[in-house]
Scaffold this motif. Structure first.
Motif, short mmCIF file in Angstrom:
data_model
loop_
_atom_site.label_atom_id
_atom_site.label_comp_id
_atom_site.label_asym_id
_atom_site.label_seq_id
_atom_site.Cartn_x
_atom_site.Cartn_y
_atom_site.Cartn_z
N ALA A 41 24.99 10.45 48.98
CA ALA A 41 23.84 11.34 48.89
C ALA A 41 24.36 12.72 48.50
O ALA A 41 25.11 13.35 49.25
CB ALA A 41 23.11 11.39 50.23
N HIS A 42 23.99 13.18 47.34
CA HIS A 42 24.61 14.34 46.68
C HIS A 42 24.25 15.67 47.38
O HIS A 42 23.07 16.00 47.49
CB HIS A 42 24.13 14.39 45.24
N PRO A 43 25.23 16.43 47.83
CA PRO A 43 24.95 17.75 48.42
C PRO A 43 24.60 18.80 47.37
O PRO A 43 24.61 18.54 46.16
CB PRO A 43 26.26 18.12 49.13
N LEU A 44 24.30 20.01 47.86
CA LEU A 44 23.93 21.15 47.03
C LEU A 44 24.99 22.23 47.18
O LEU A 44 25.30 22.66 48.29
CB LEU A 44 22.56 21.70 47.47
N ALA A 45 25.55 22.67 46.06
CA ALA A 45 26.59 23.71 46.06
C ALA A 45 25.95 25.08 45.87
O ALA A 45 25.25 25.31 44.87
CB ALA A 45 27.60 23.43 44.95
N LEU A 46 26.20 25.97 46.80
CA LEU A 46 25.61 27.30 46.74
C LEU A 46 26.67 28.39 46.82
O LEU A 46 27.75 28.19 47.37
CB LEU A 46 24.62 27.49 47.90
N GLN A 105 28.44 22.42 41.69
CA GLN A 105 27.45 21.34 41.71
C GLN A 105 27.87 20.23 40.76
O GLN A 105 27.82 19.04 41.10
CB GLN A 105 26.07 21.89 41.31
N ARG A 106 28.29 20.62 39.57
CA ARG A 106 28.76 19.62 38.61
C ARG A 106 30.07 19.00 39.07
O ARG A 106 30.32 17.80 38.85
CB ARG A 106 28.91 20.27 37.24
N LEU A 107 30.91 19.78 39.72
CA LEU A 107 32.20 19.29 40.21
C LEU A 107 31.99 18.17 41.23
O LEU A 107 32.73 17.17 41.22
CB LEU A 107 32.99 20.44 40.82
N LEU A 108 31.01 18.32 42.10
CA LEU A 108 30.74 17.27 43.08
C LEU A 108 30.38 15.95 42.39
O LEU A 108 30.87 14.88 42.78
CB LEU A 108 29.61 17.69 44.01
N VAL A 141 17.92 14.37 47.42
CA VAL A 141 17.63 13.68 48.69
C VAL A 141 17.89 14.67 49.83
O VAL A 141 18.09 15.87 49.60
CB VAL A 141 18.49 12.42 48.82
N HIS A 142 17.90 14.18 51.06
CA HIS A 142 18.04 15.06 52.21
C HIS A 142 19.29 15.94 52.12
O HIS A 142 19.25 17.13 52.42
CB HIS A 142 18.07 14.24 53.51
N SER A 143 20.41 15.34 51.71
CA SER A 143 21.66 16.11 51.63
C SER A 143 21.62 17.18 50.55
O SER A 143 22.41 18.13 50.58
CB SER A 143 22.85 15.17 51.37
N THR A 144 20.73 17.01 49.58
CA THR A 144 20.55 18.02 48.53
C THR A 144 19.62 19.14 48.99
O THR A 144 19.44 20.13 48.27
CB THR A 144 20.00 17.38 47.24
N GLN A 145 19.03 18.95 50.18
CA GLN A 145 18.15 19.92 50.85
C GLN A 145 16.74 19.91 50.26
O GLN A 145 16.54 20.18 49.08
CB GLN A 145 18.75 21.34 50.83
N PRO A 191 25.43 21.23 57.12
CA PRO A 191 26.62 22.08 57.19
C PRO A 191 27.89 21.30 57.54
O PRO A 191 28.98 21.66 57.07
CB PRO A 191 26.26 23.08 58.30
N GLY A 192 27.77 20.23 58.32
CA GLY A 192 28.93 19.42 58.65
C GLY A 192 29.54 18.76 57.42
O GLY A 192 30.76 18.73 57.23
N ILE A 193 28.68 18.21 56.56
CA ILE A 193 29.14 17.65 55.29
C ILE A 193 29.81 18.74 54.45
O ILE A 193 30.88 18.56 53.88
CB ILE A 193 27.96 17.01 54.52
N HIS A 194 29.14 19.89 54.38
CA HIS A 194 29.67 21.00 53.59
C HIS A 194 31.03 21.46 54.09
O HIS A 194 31.90 21.83 53.29
CB HIS A 194 28.69 22.18 53.63
#
Length: 352
Positions: free
Chosen positions: A20-25, A36-39, A55-59, A297-300
């Motif tokens: 589930a793809h996170p969001l890079a900020l 974001q592209r690196l992930l 999805v949820h992990s992307t916020q 935040p734990g995933i991050h």
């Protein structure tokens, strides 16, 4: 109606790792395009069989009009998959949520950006009847293949009846279900419904039970149906947990597949011991001690330690690590060093 190709259907049923793809900020909470592209590149390099974006992990806040990042994350991930020029199958899944009109709109955008399936959230529909939710699913399924999603009540989901799932799996173009009920009884309802539907070879089950990942994947469910025994199992996982240490997750799934092809007690014992380590790790990342407040935040934090993210910032400034969560992640790194893929990530980053 968009449908899955025979190749992607076979790919799903073979069983793959879908992070589930996170969001890079950045610290100012604007999107970090490079990271974001690196992930996405990391998940491709790790051997994942697909990604789930928006999805949820992307916020969920990416859908807020003031933030307006839903299309952006779909586009960038799709572009990176295209640029990779893979010679193997890879499935792109877009998160879809909201009332029917919003879900329809998001499904059409997913098709526009080349996504193969929609992970259809049932969150936020607590006041709807089961029949209303089934009709919403039918409408979305006419646009693109549906990846159903059983979400636990503690994070916005709800409990559904066996009869609901029995009708759900019969909907044409429902091609997979992520079971994230975090509950053995509710998981059993879905598996039994699929066994009795006659579509057990059509609908691929994927675990989202982060508290029971390895056990889910090891287990074959057997049900008597019309005088015969029907077997159903979890093919792979679509997991926020697998957004980190993804290369090791790919290895783990292959190890479980080998075990299921040739079961033996020693390997079963080793895998069940590993299952405890994986669940313990998930507790540190997903923060059930504080009702999952620190799950994103734990995933991050893990991705930050590896150099894949610059920080753990979320769109919601109140989403931060819970008290003691950082120390729990320290403990997991110390106690189970064999589970992390830090060496792989280091090589990946040095080679880019």
């Amino acid at each position: 109606m968009n449908t899955l190709t025979a190749e992607l259907k076979a790919h799903l049923h073979t069983g793959v790792v879908i992070p589930a793809h996170p969001l890079a900020l950045f610290e100012n909470r604007t999107i970090d395009e490079e990271r974001q592209r690196l992930l996405t590149k990391y998940y491709l390099a790790s051997g994942a069989g697909g990604i789930a974006v928006a999805v949820h992990s992307t916020q969920f806040e990416i859908r807020d009009p003031a933030i307006n990042l839903f299309e952006t994350v779909l586009q960038w991930a799709s572009e990176e998959v295209a640029r990779a020029k893979l010679t193997r199958p890879f499935i792109k899944i877009a998160g879809i949520c909201g009332f029917t009109a919003q879900a329809e709109k998001e499904a059409r955008l997913a098709v526009q950006y080349g996504y193969d399936m929609g992970l259809l959230s049932m969150g936020g529909l607590q006041n709807w009847t089961e029949e209303q939710i089934l009709e919403r699913t039918r409408i979305v399924a006419r646009i693109l293949p549906v990846f159903g999603f059983y979400l636990q009540p503690s994070v916005g989901g709800r409990v559904f009846s066996y009869d609901f799932w029995r009708q759900f799996v019969e909907i044409e173009n429902v091609m997979a279900i992520k079971c994230a009920s975090f509950n053995r009884y509710q998981t059993l309802d879905v598996m039994r419904a699929l066994a009795n539907s006659g579509r057990s070879n059509e609908v691929a089950m994927y675990t989202g039970n982060d508290d029971n990942i390895v056990n889910d994947l090891m287990t074959t469910y057997r049900f008597p149906v019309n005088g015969e025994t029907v077997e159903v199992d979890f093919k792979g996982g679509l997991l926020g947990h697998w957004a980190v240490w993804t290369q090791k997750a790919v290895q783990l799934l292959e190890e479980i597949k080998q075990y299921k092809q040739n079961p033996n007690p020693d390997q079963a014992d080793a895998l069940l011991s590993k299952a405890i380590k994986v669940t313990d790790s998930n507790a540190a990342f997903f923060d059930p001690a504080h009702q999952f407040h620190g799950c994103i935040p734990g995933i991050h934090e893990v991705l930050r330690r590896q150099g894949l993210l610059k920080g753990i910032w979320c769109l919601n400034p109140n989403e931060v690590l819970s008290p003691g969560q950082k120390e729990e992640i320290d403990r997991i790194y110390r106690d189970y060093p064999e589970l992390n893929d830090d060496a792989f990530v280091s090589d990946f980053l040095s080679g880019r």
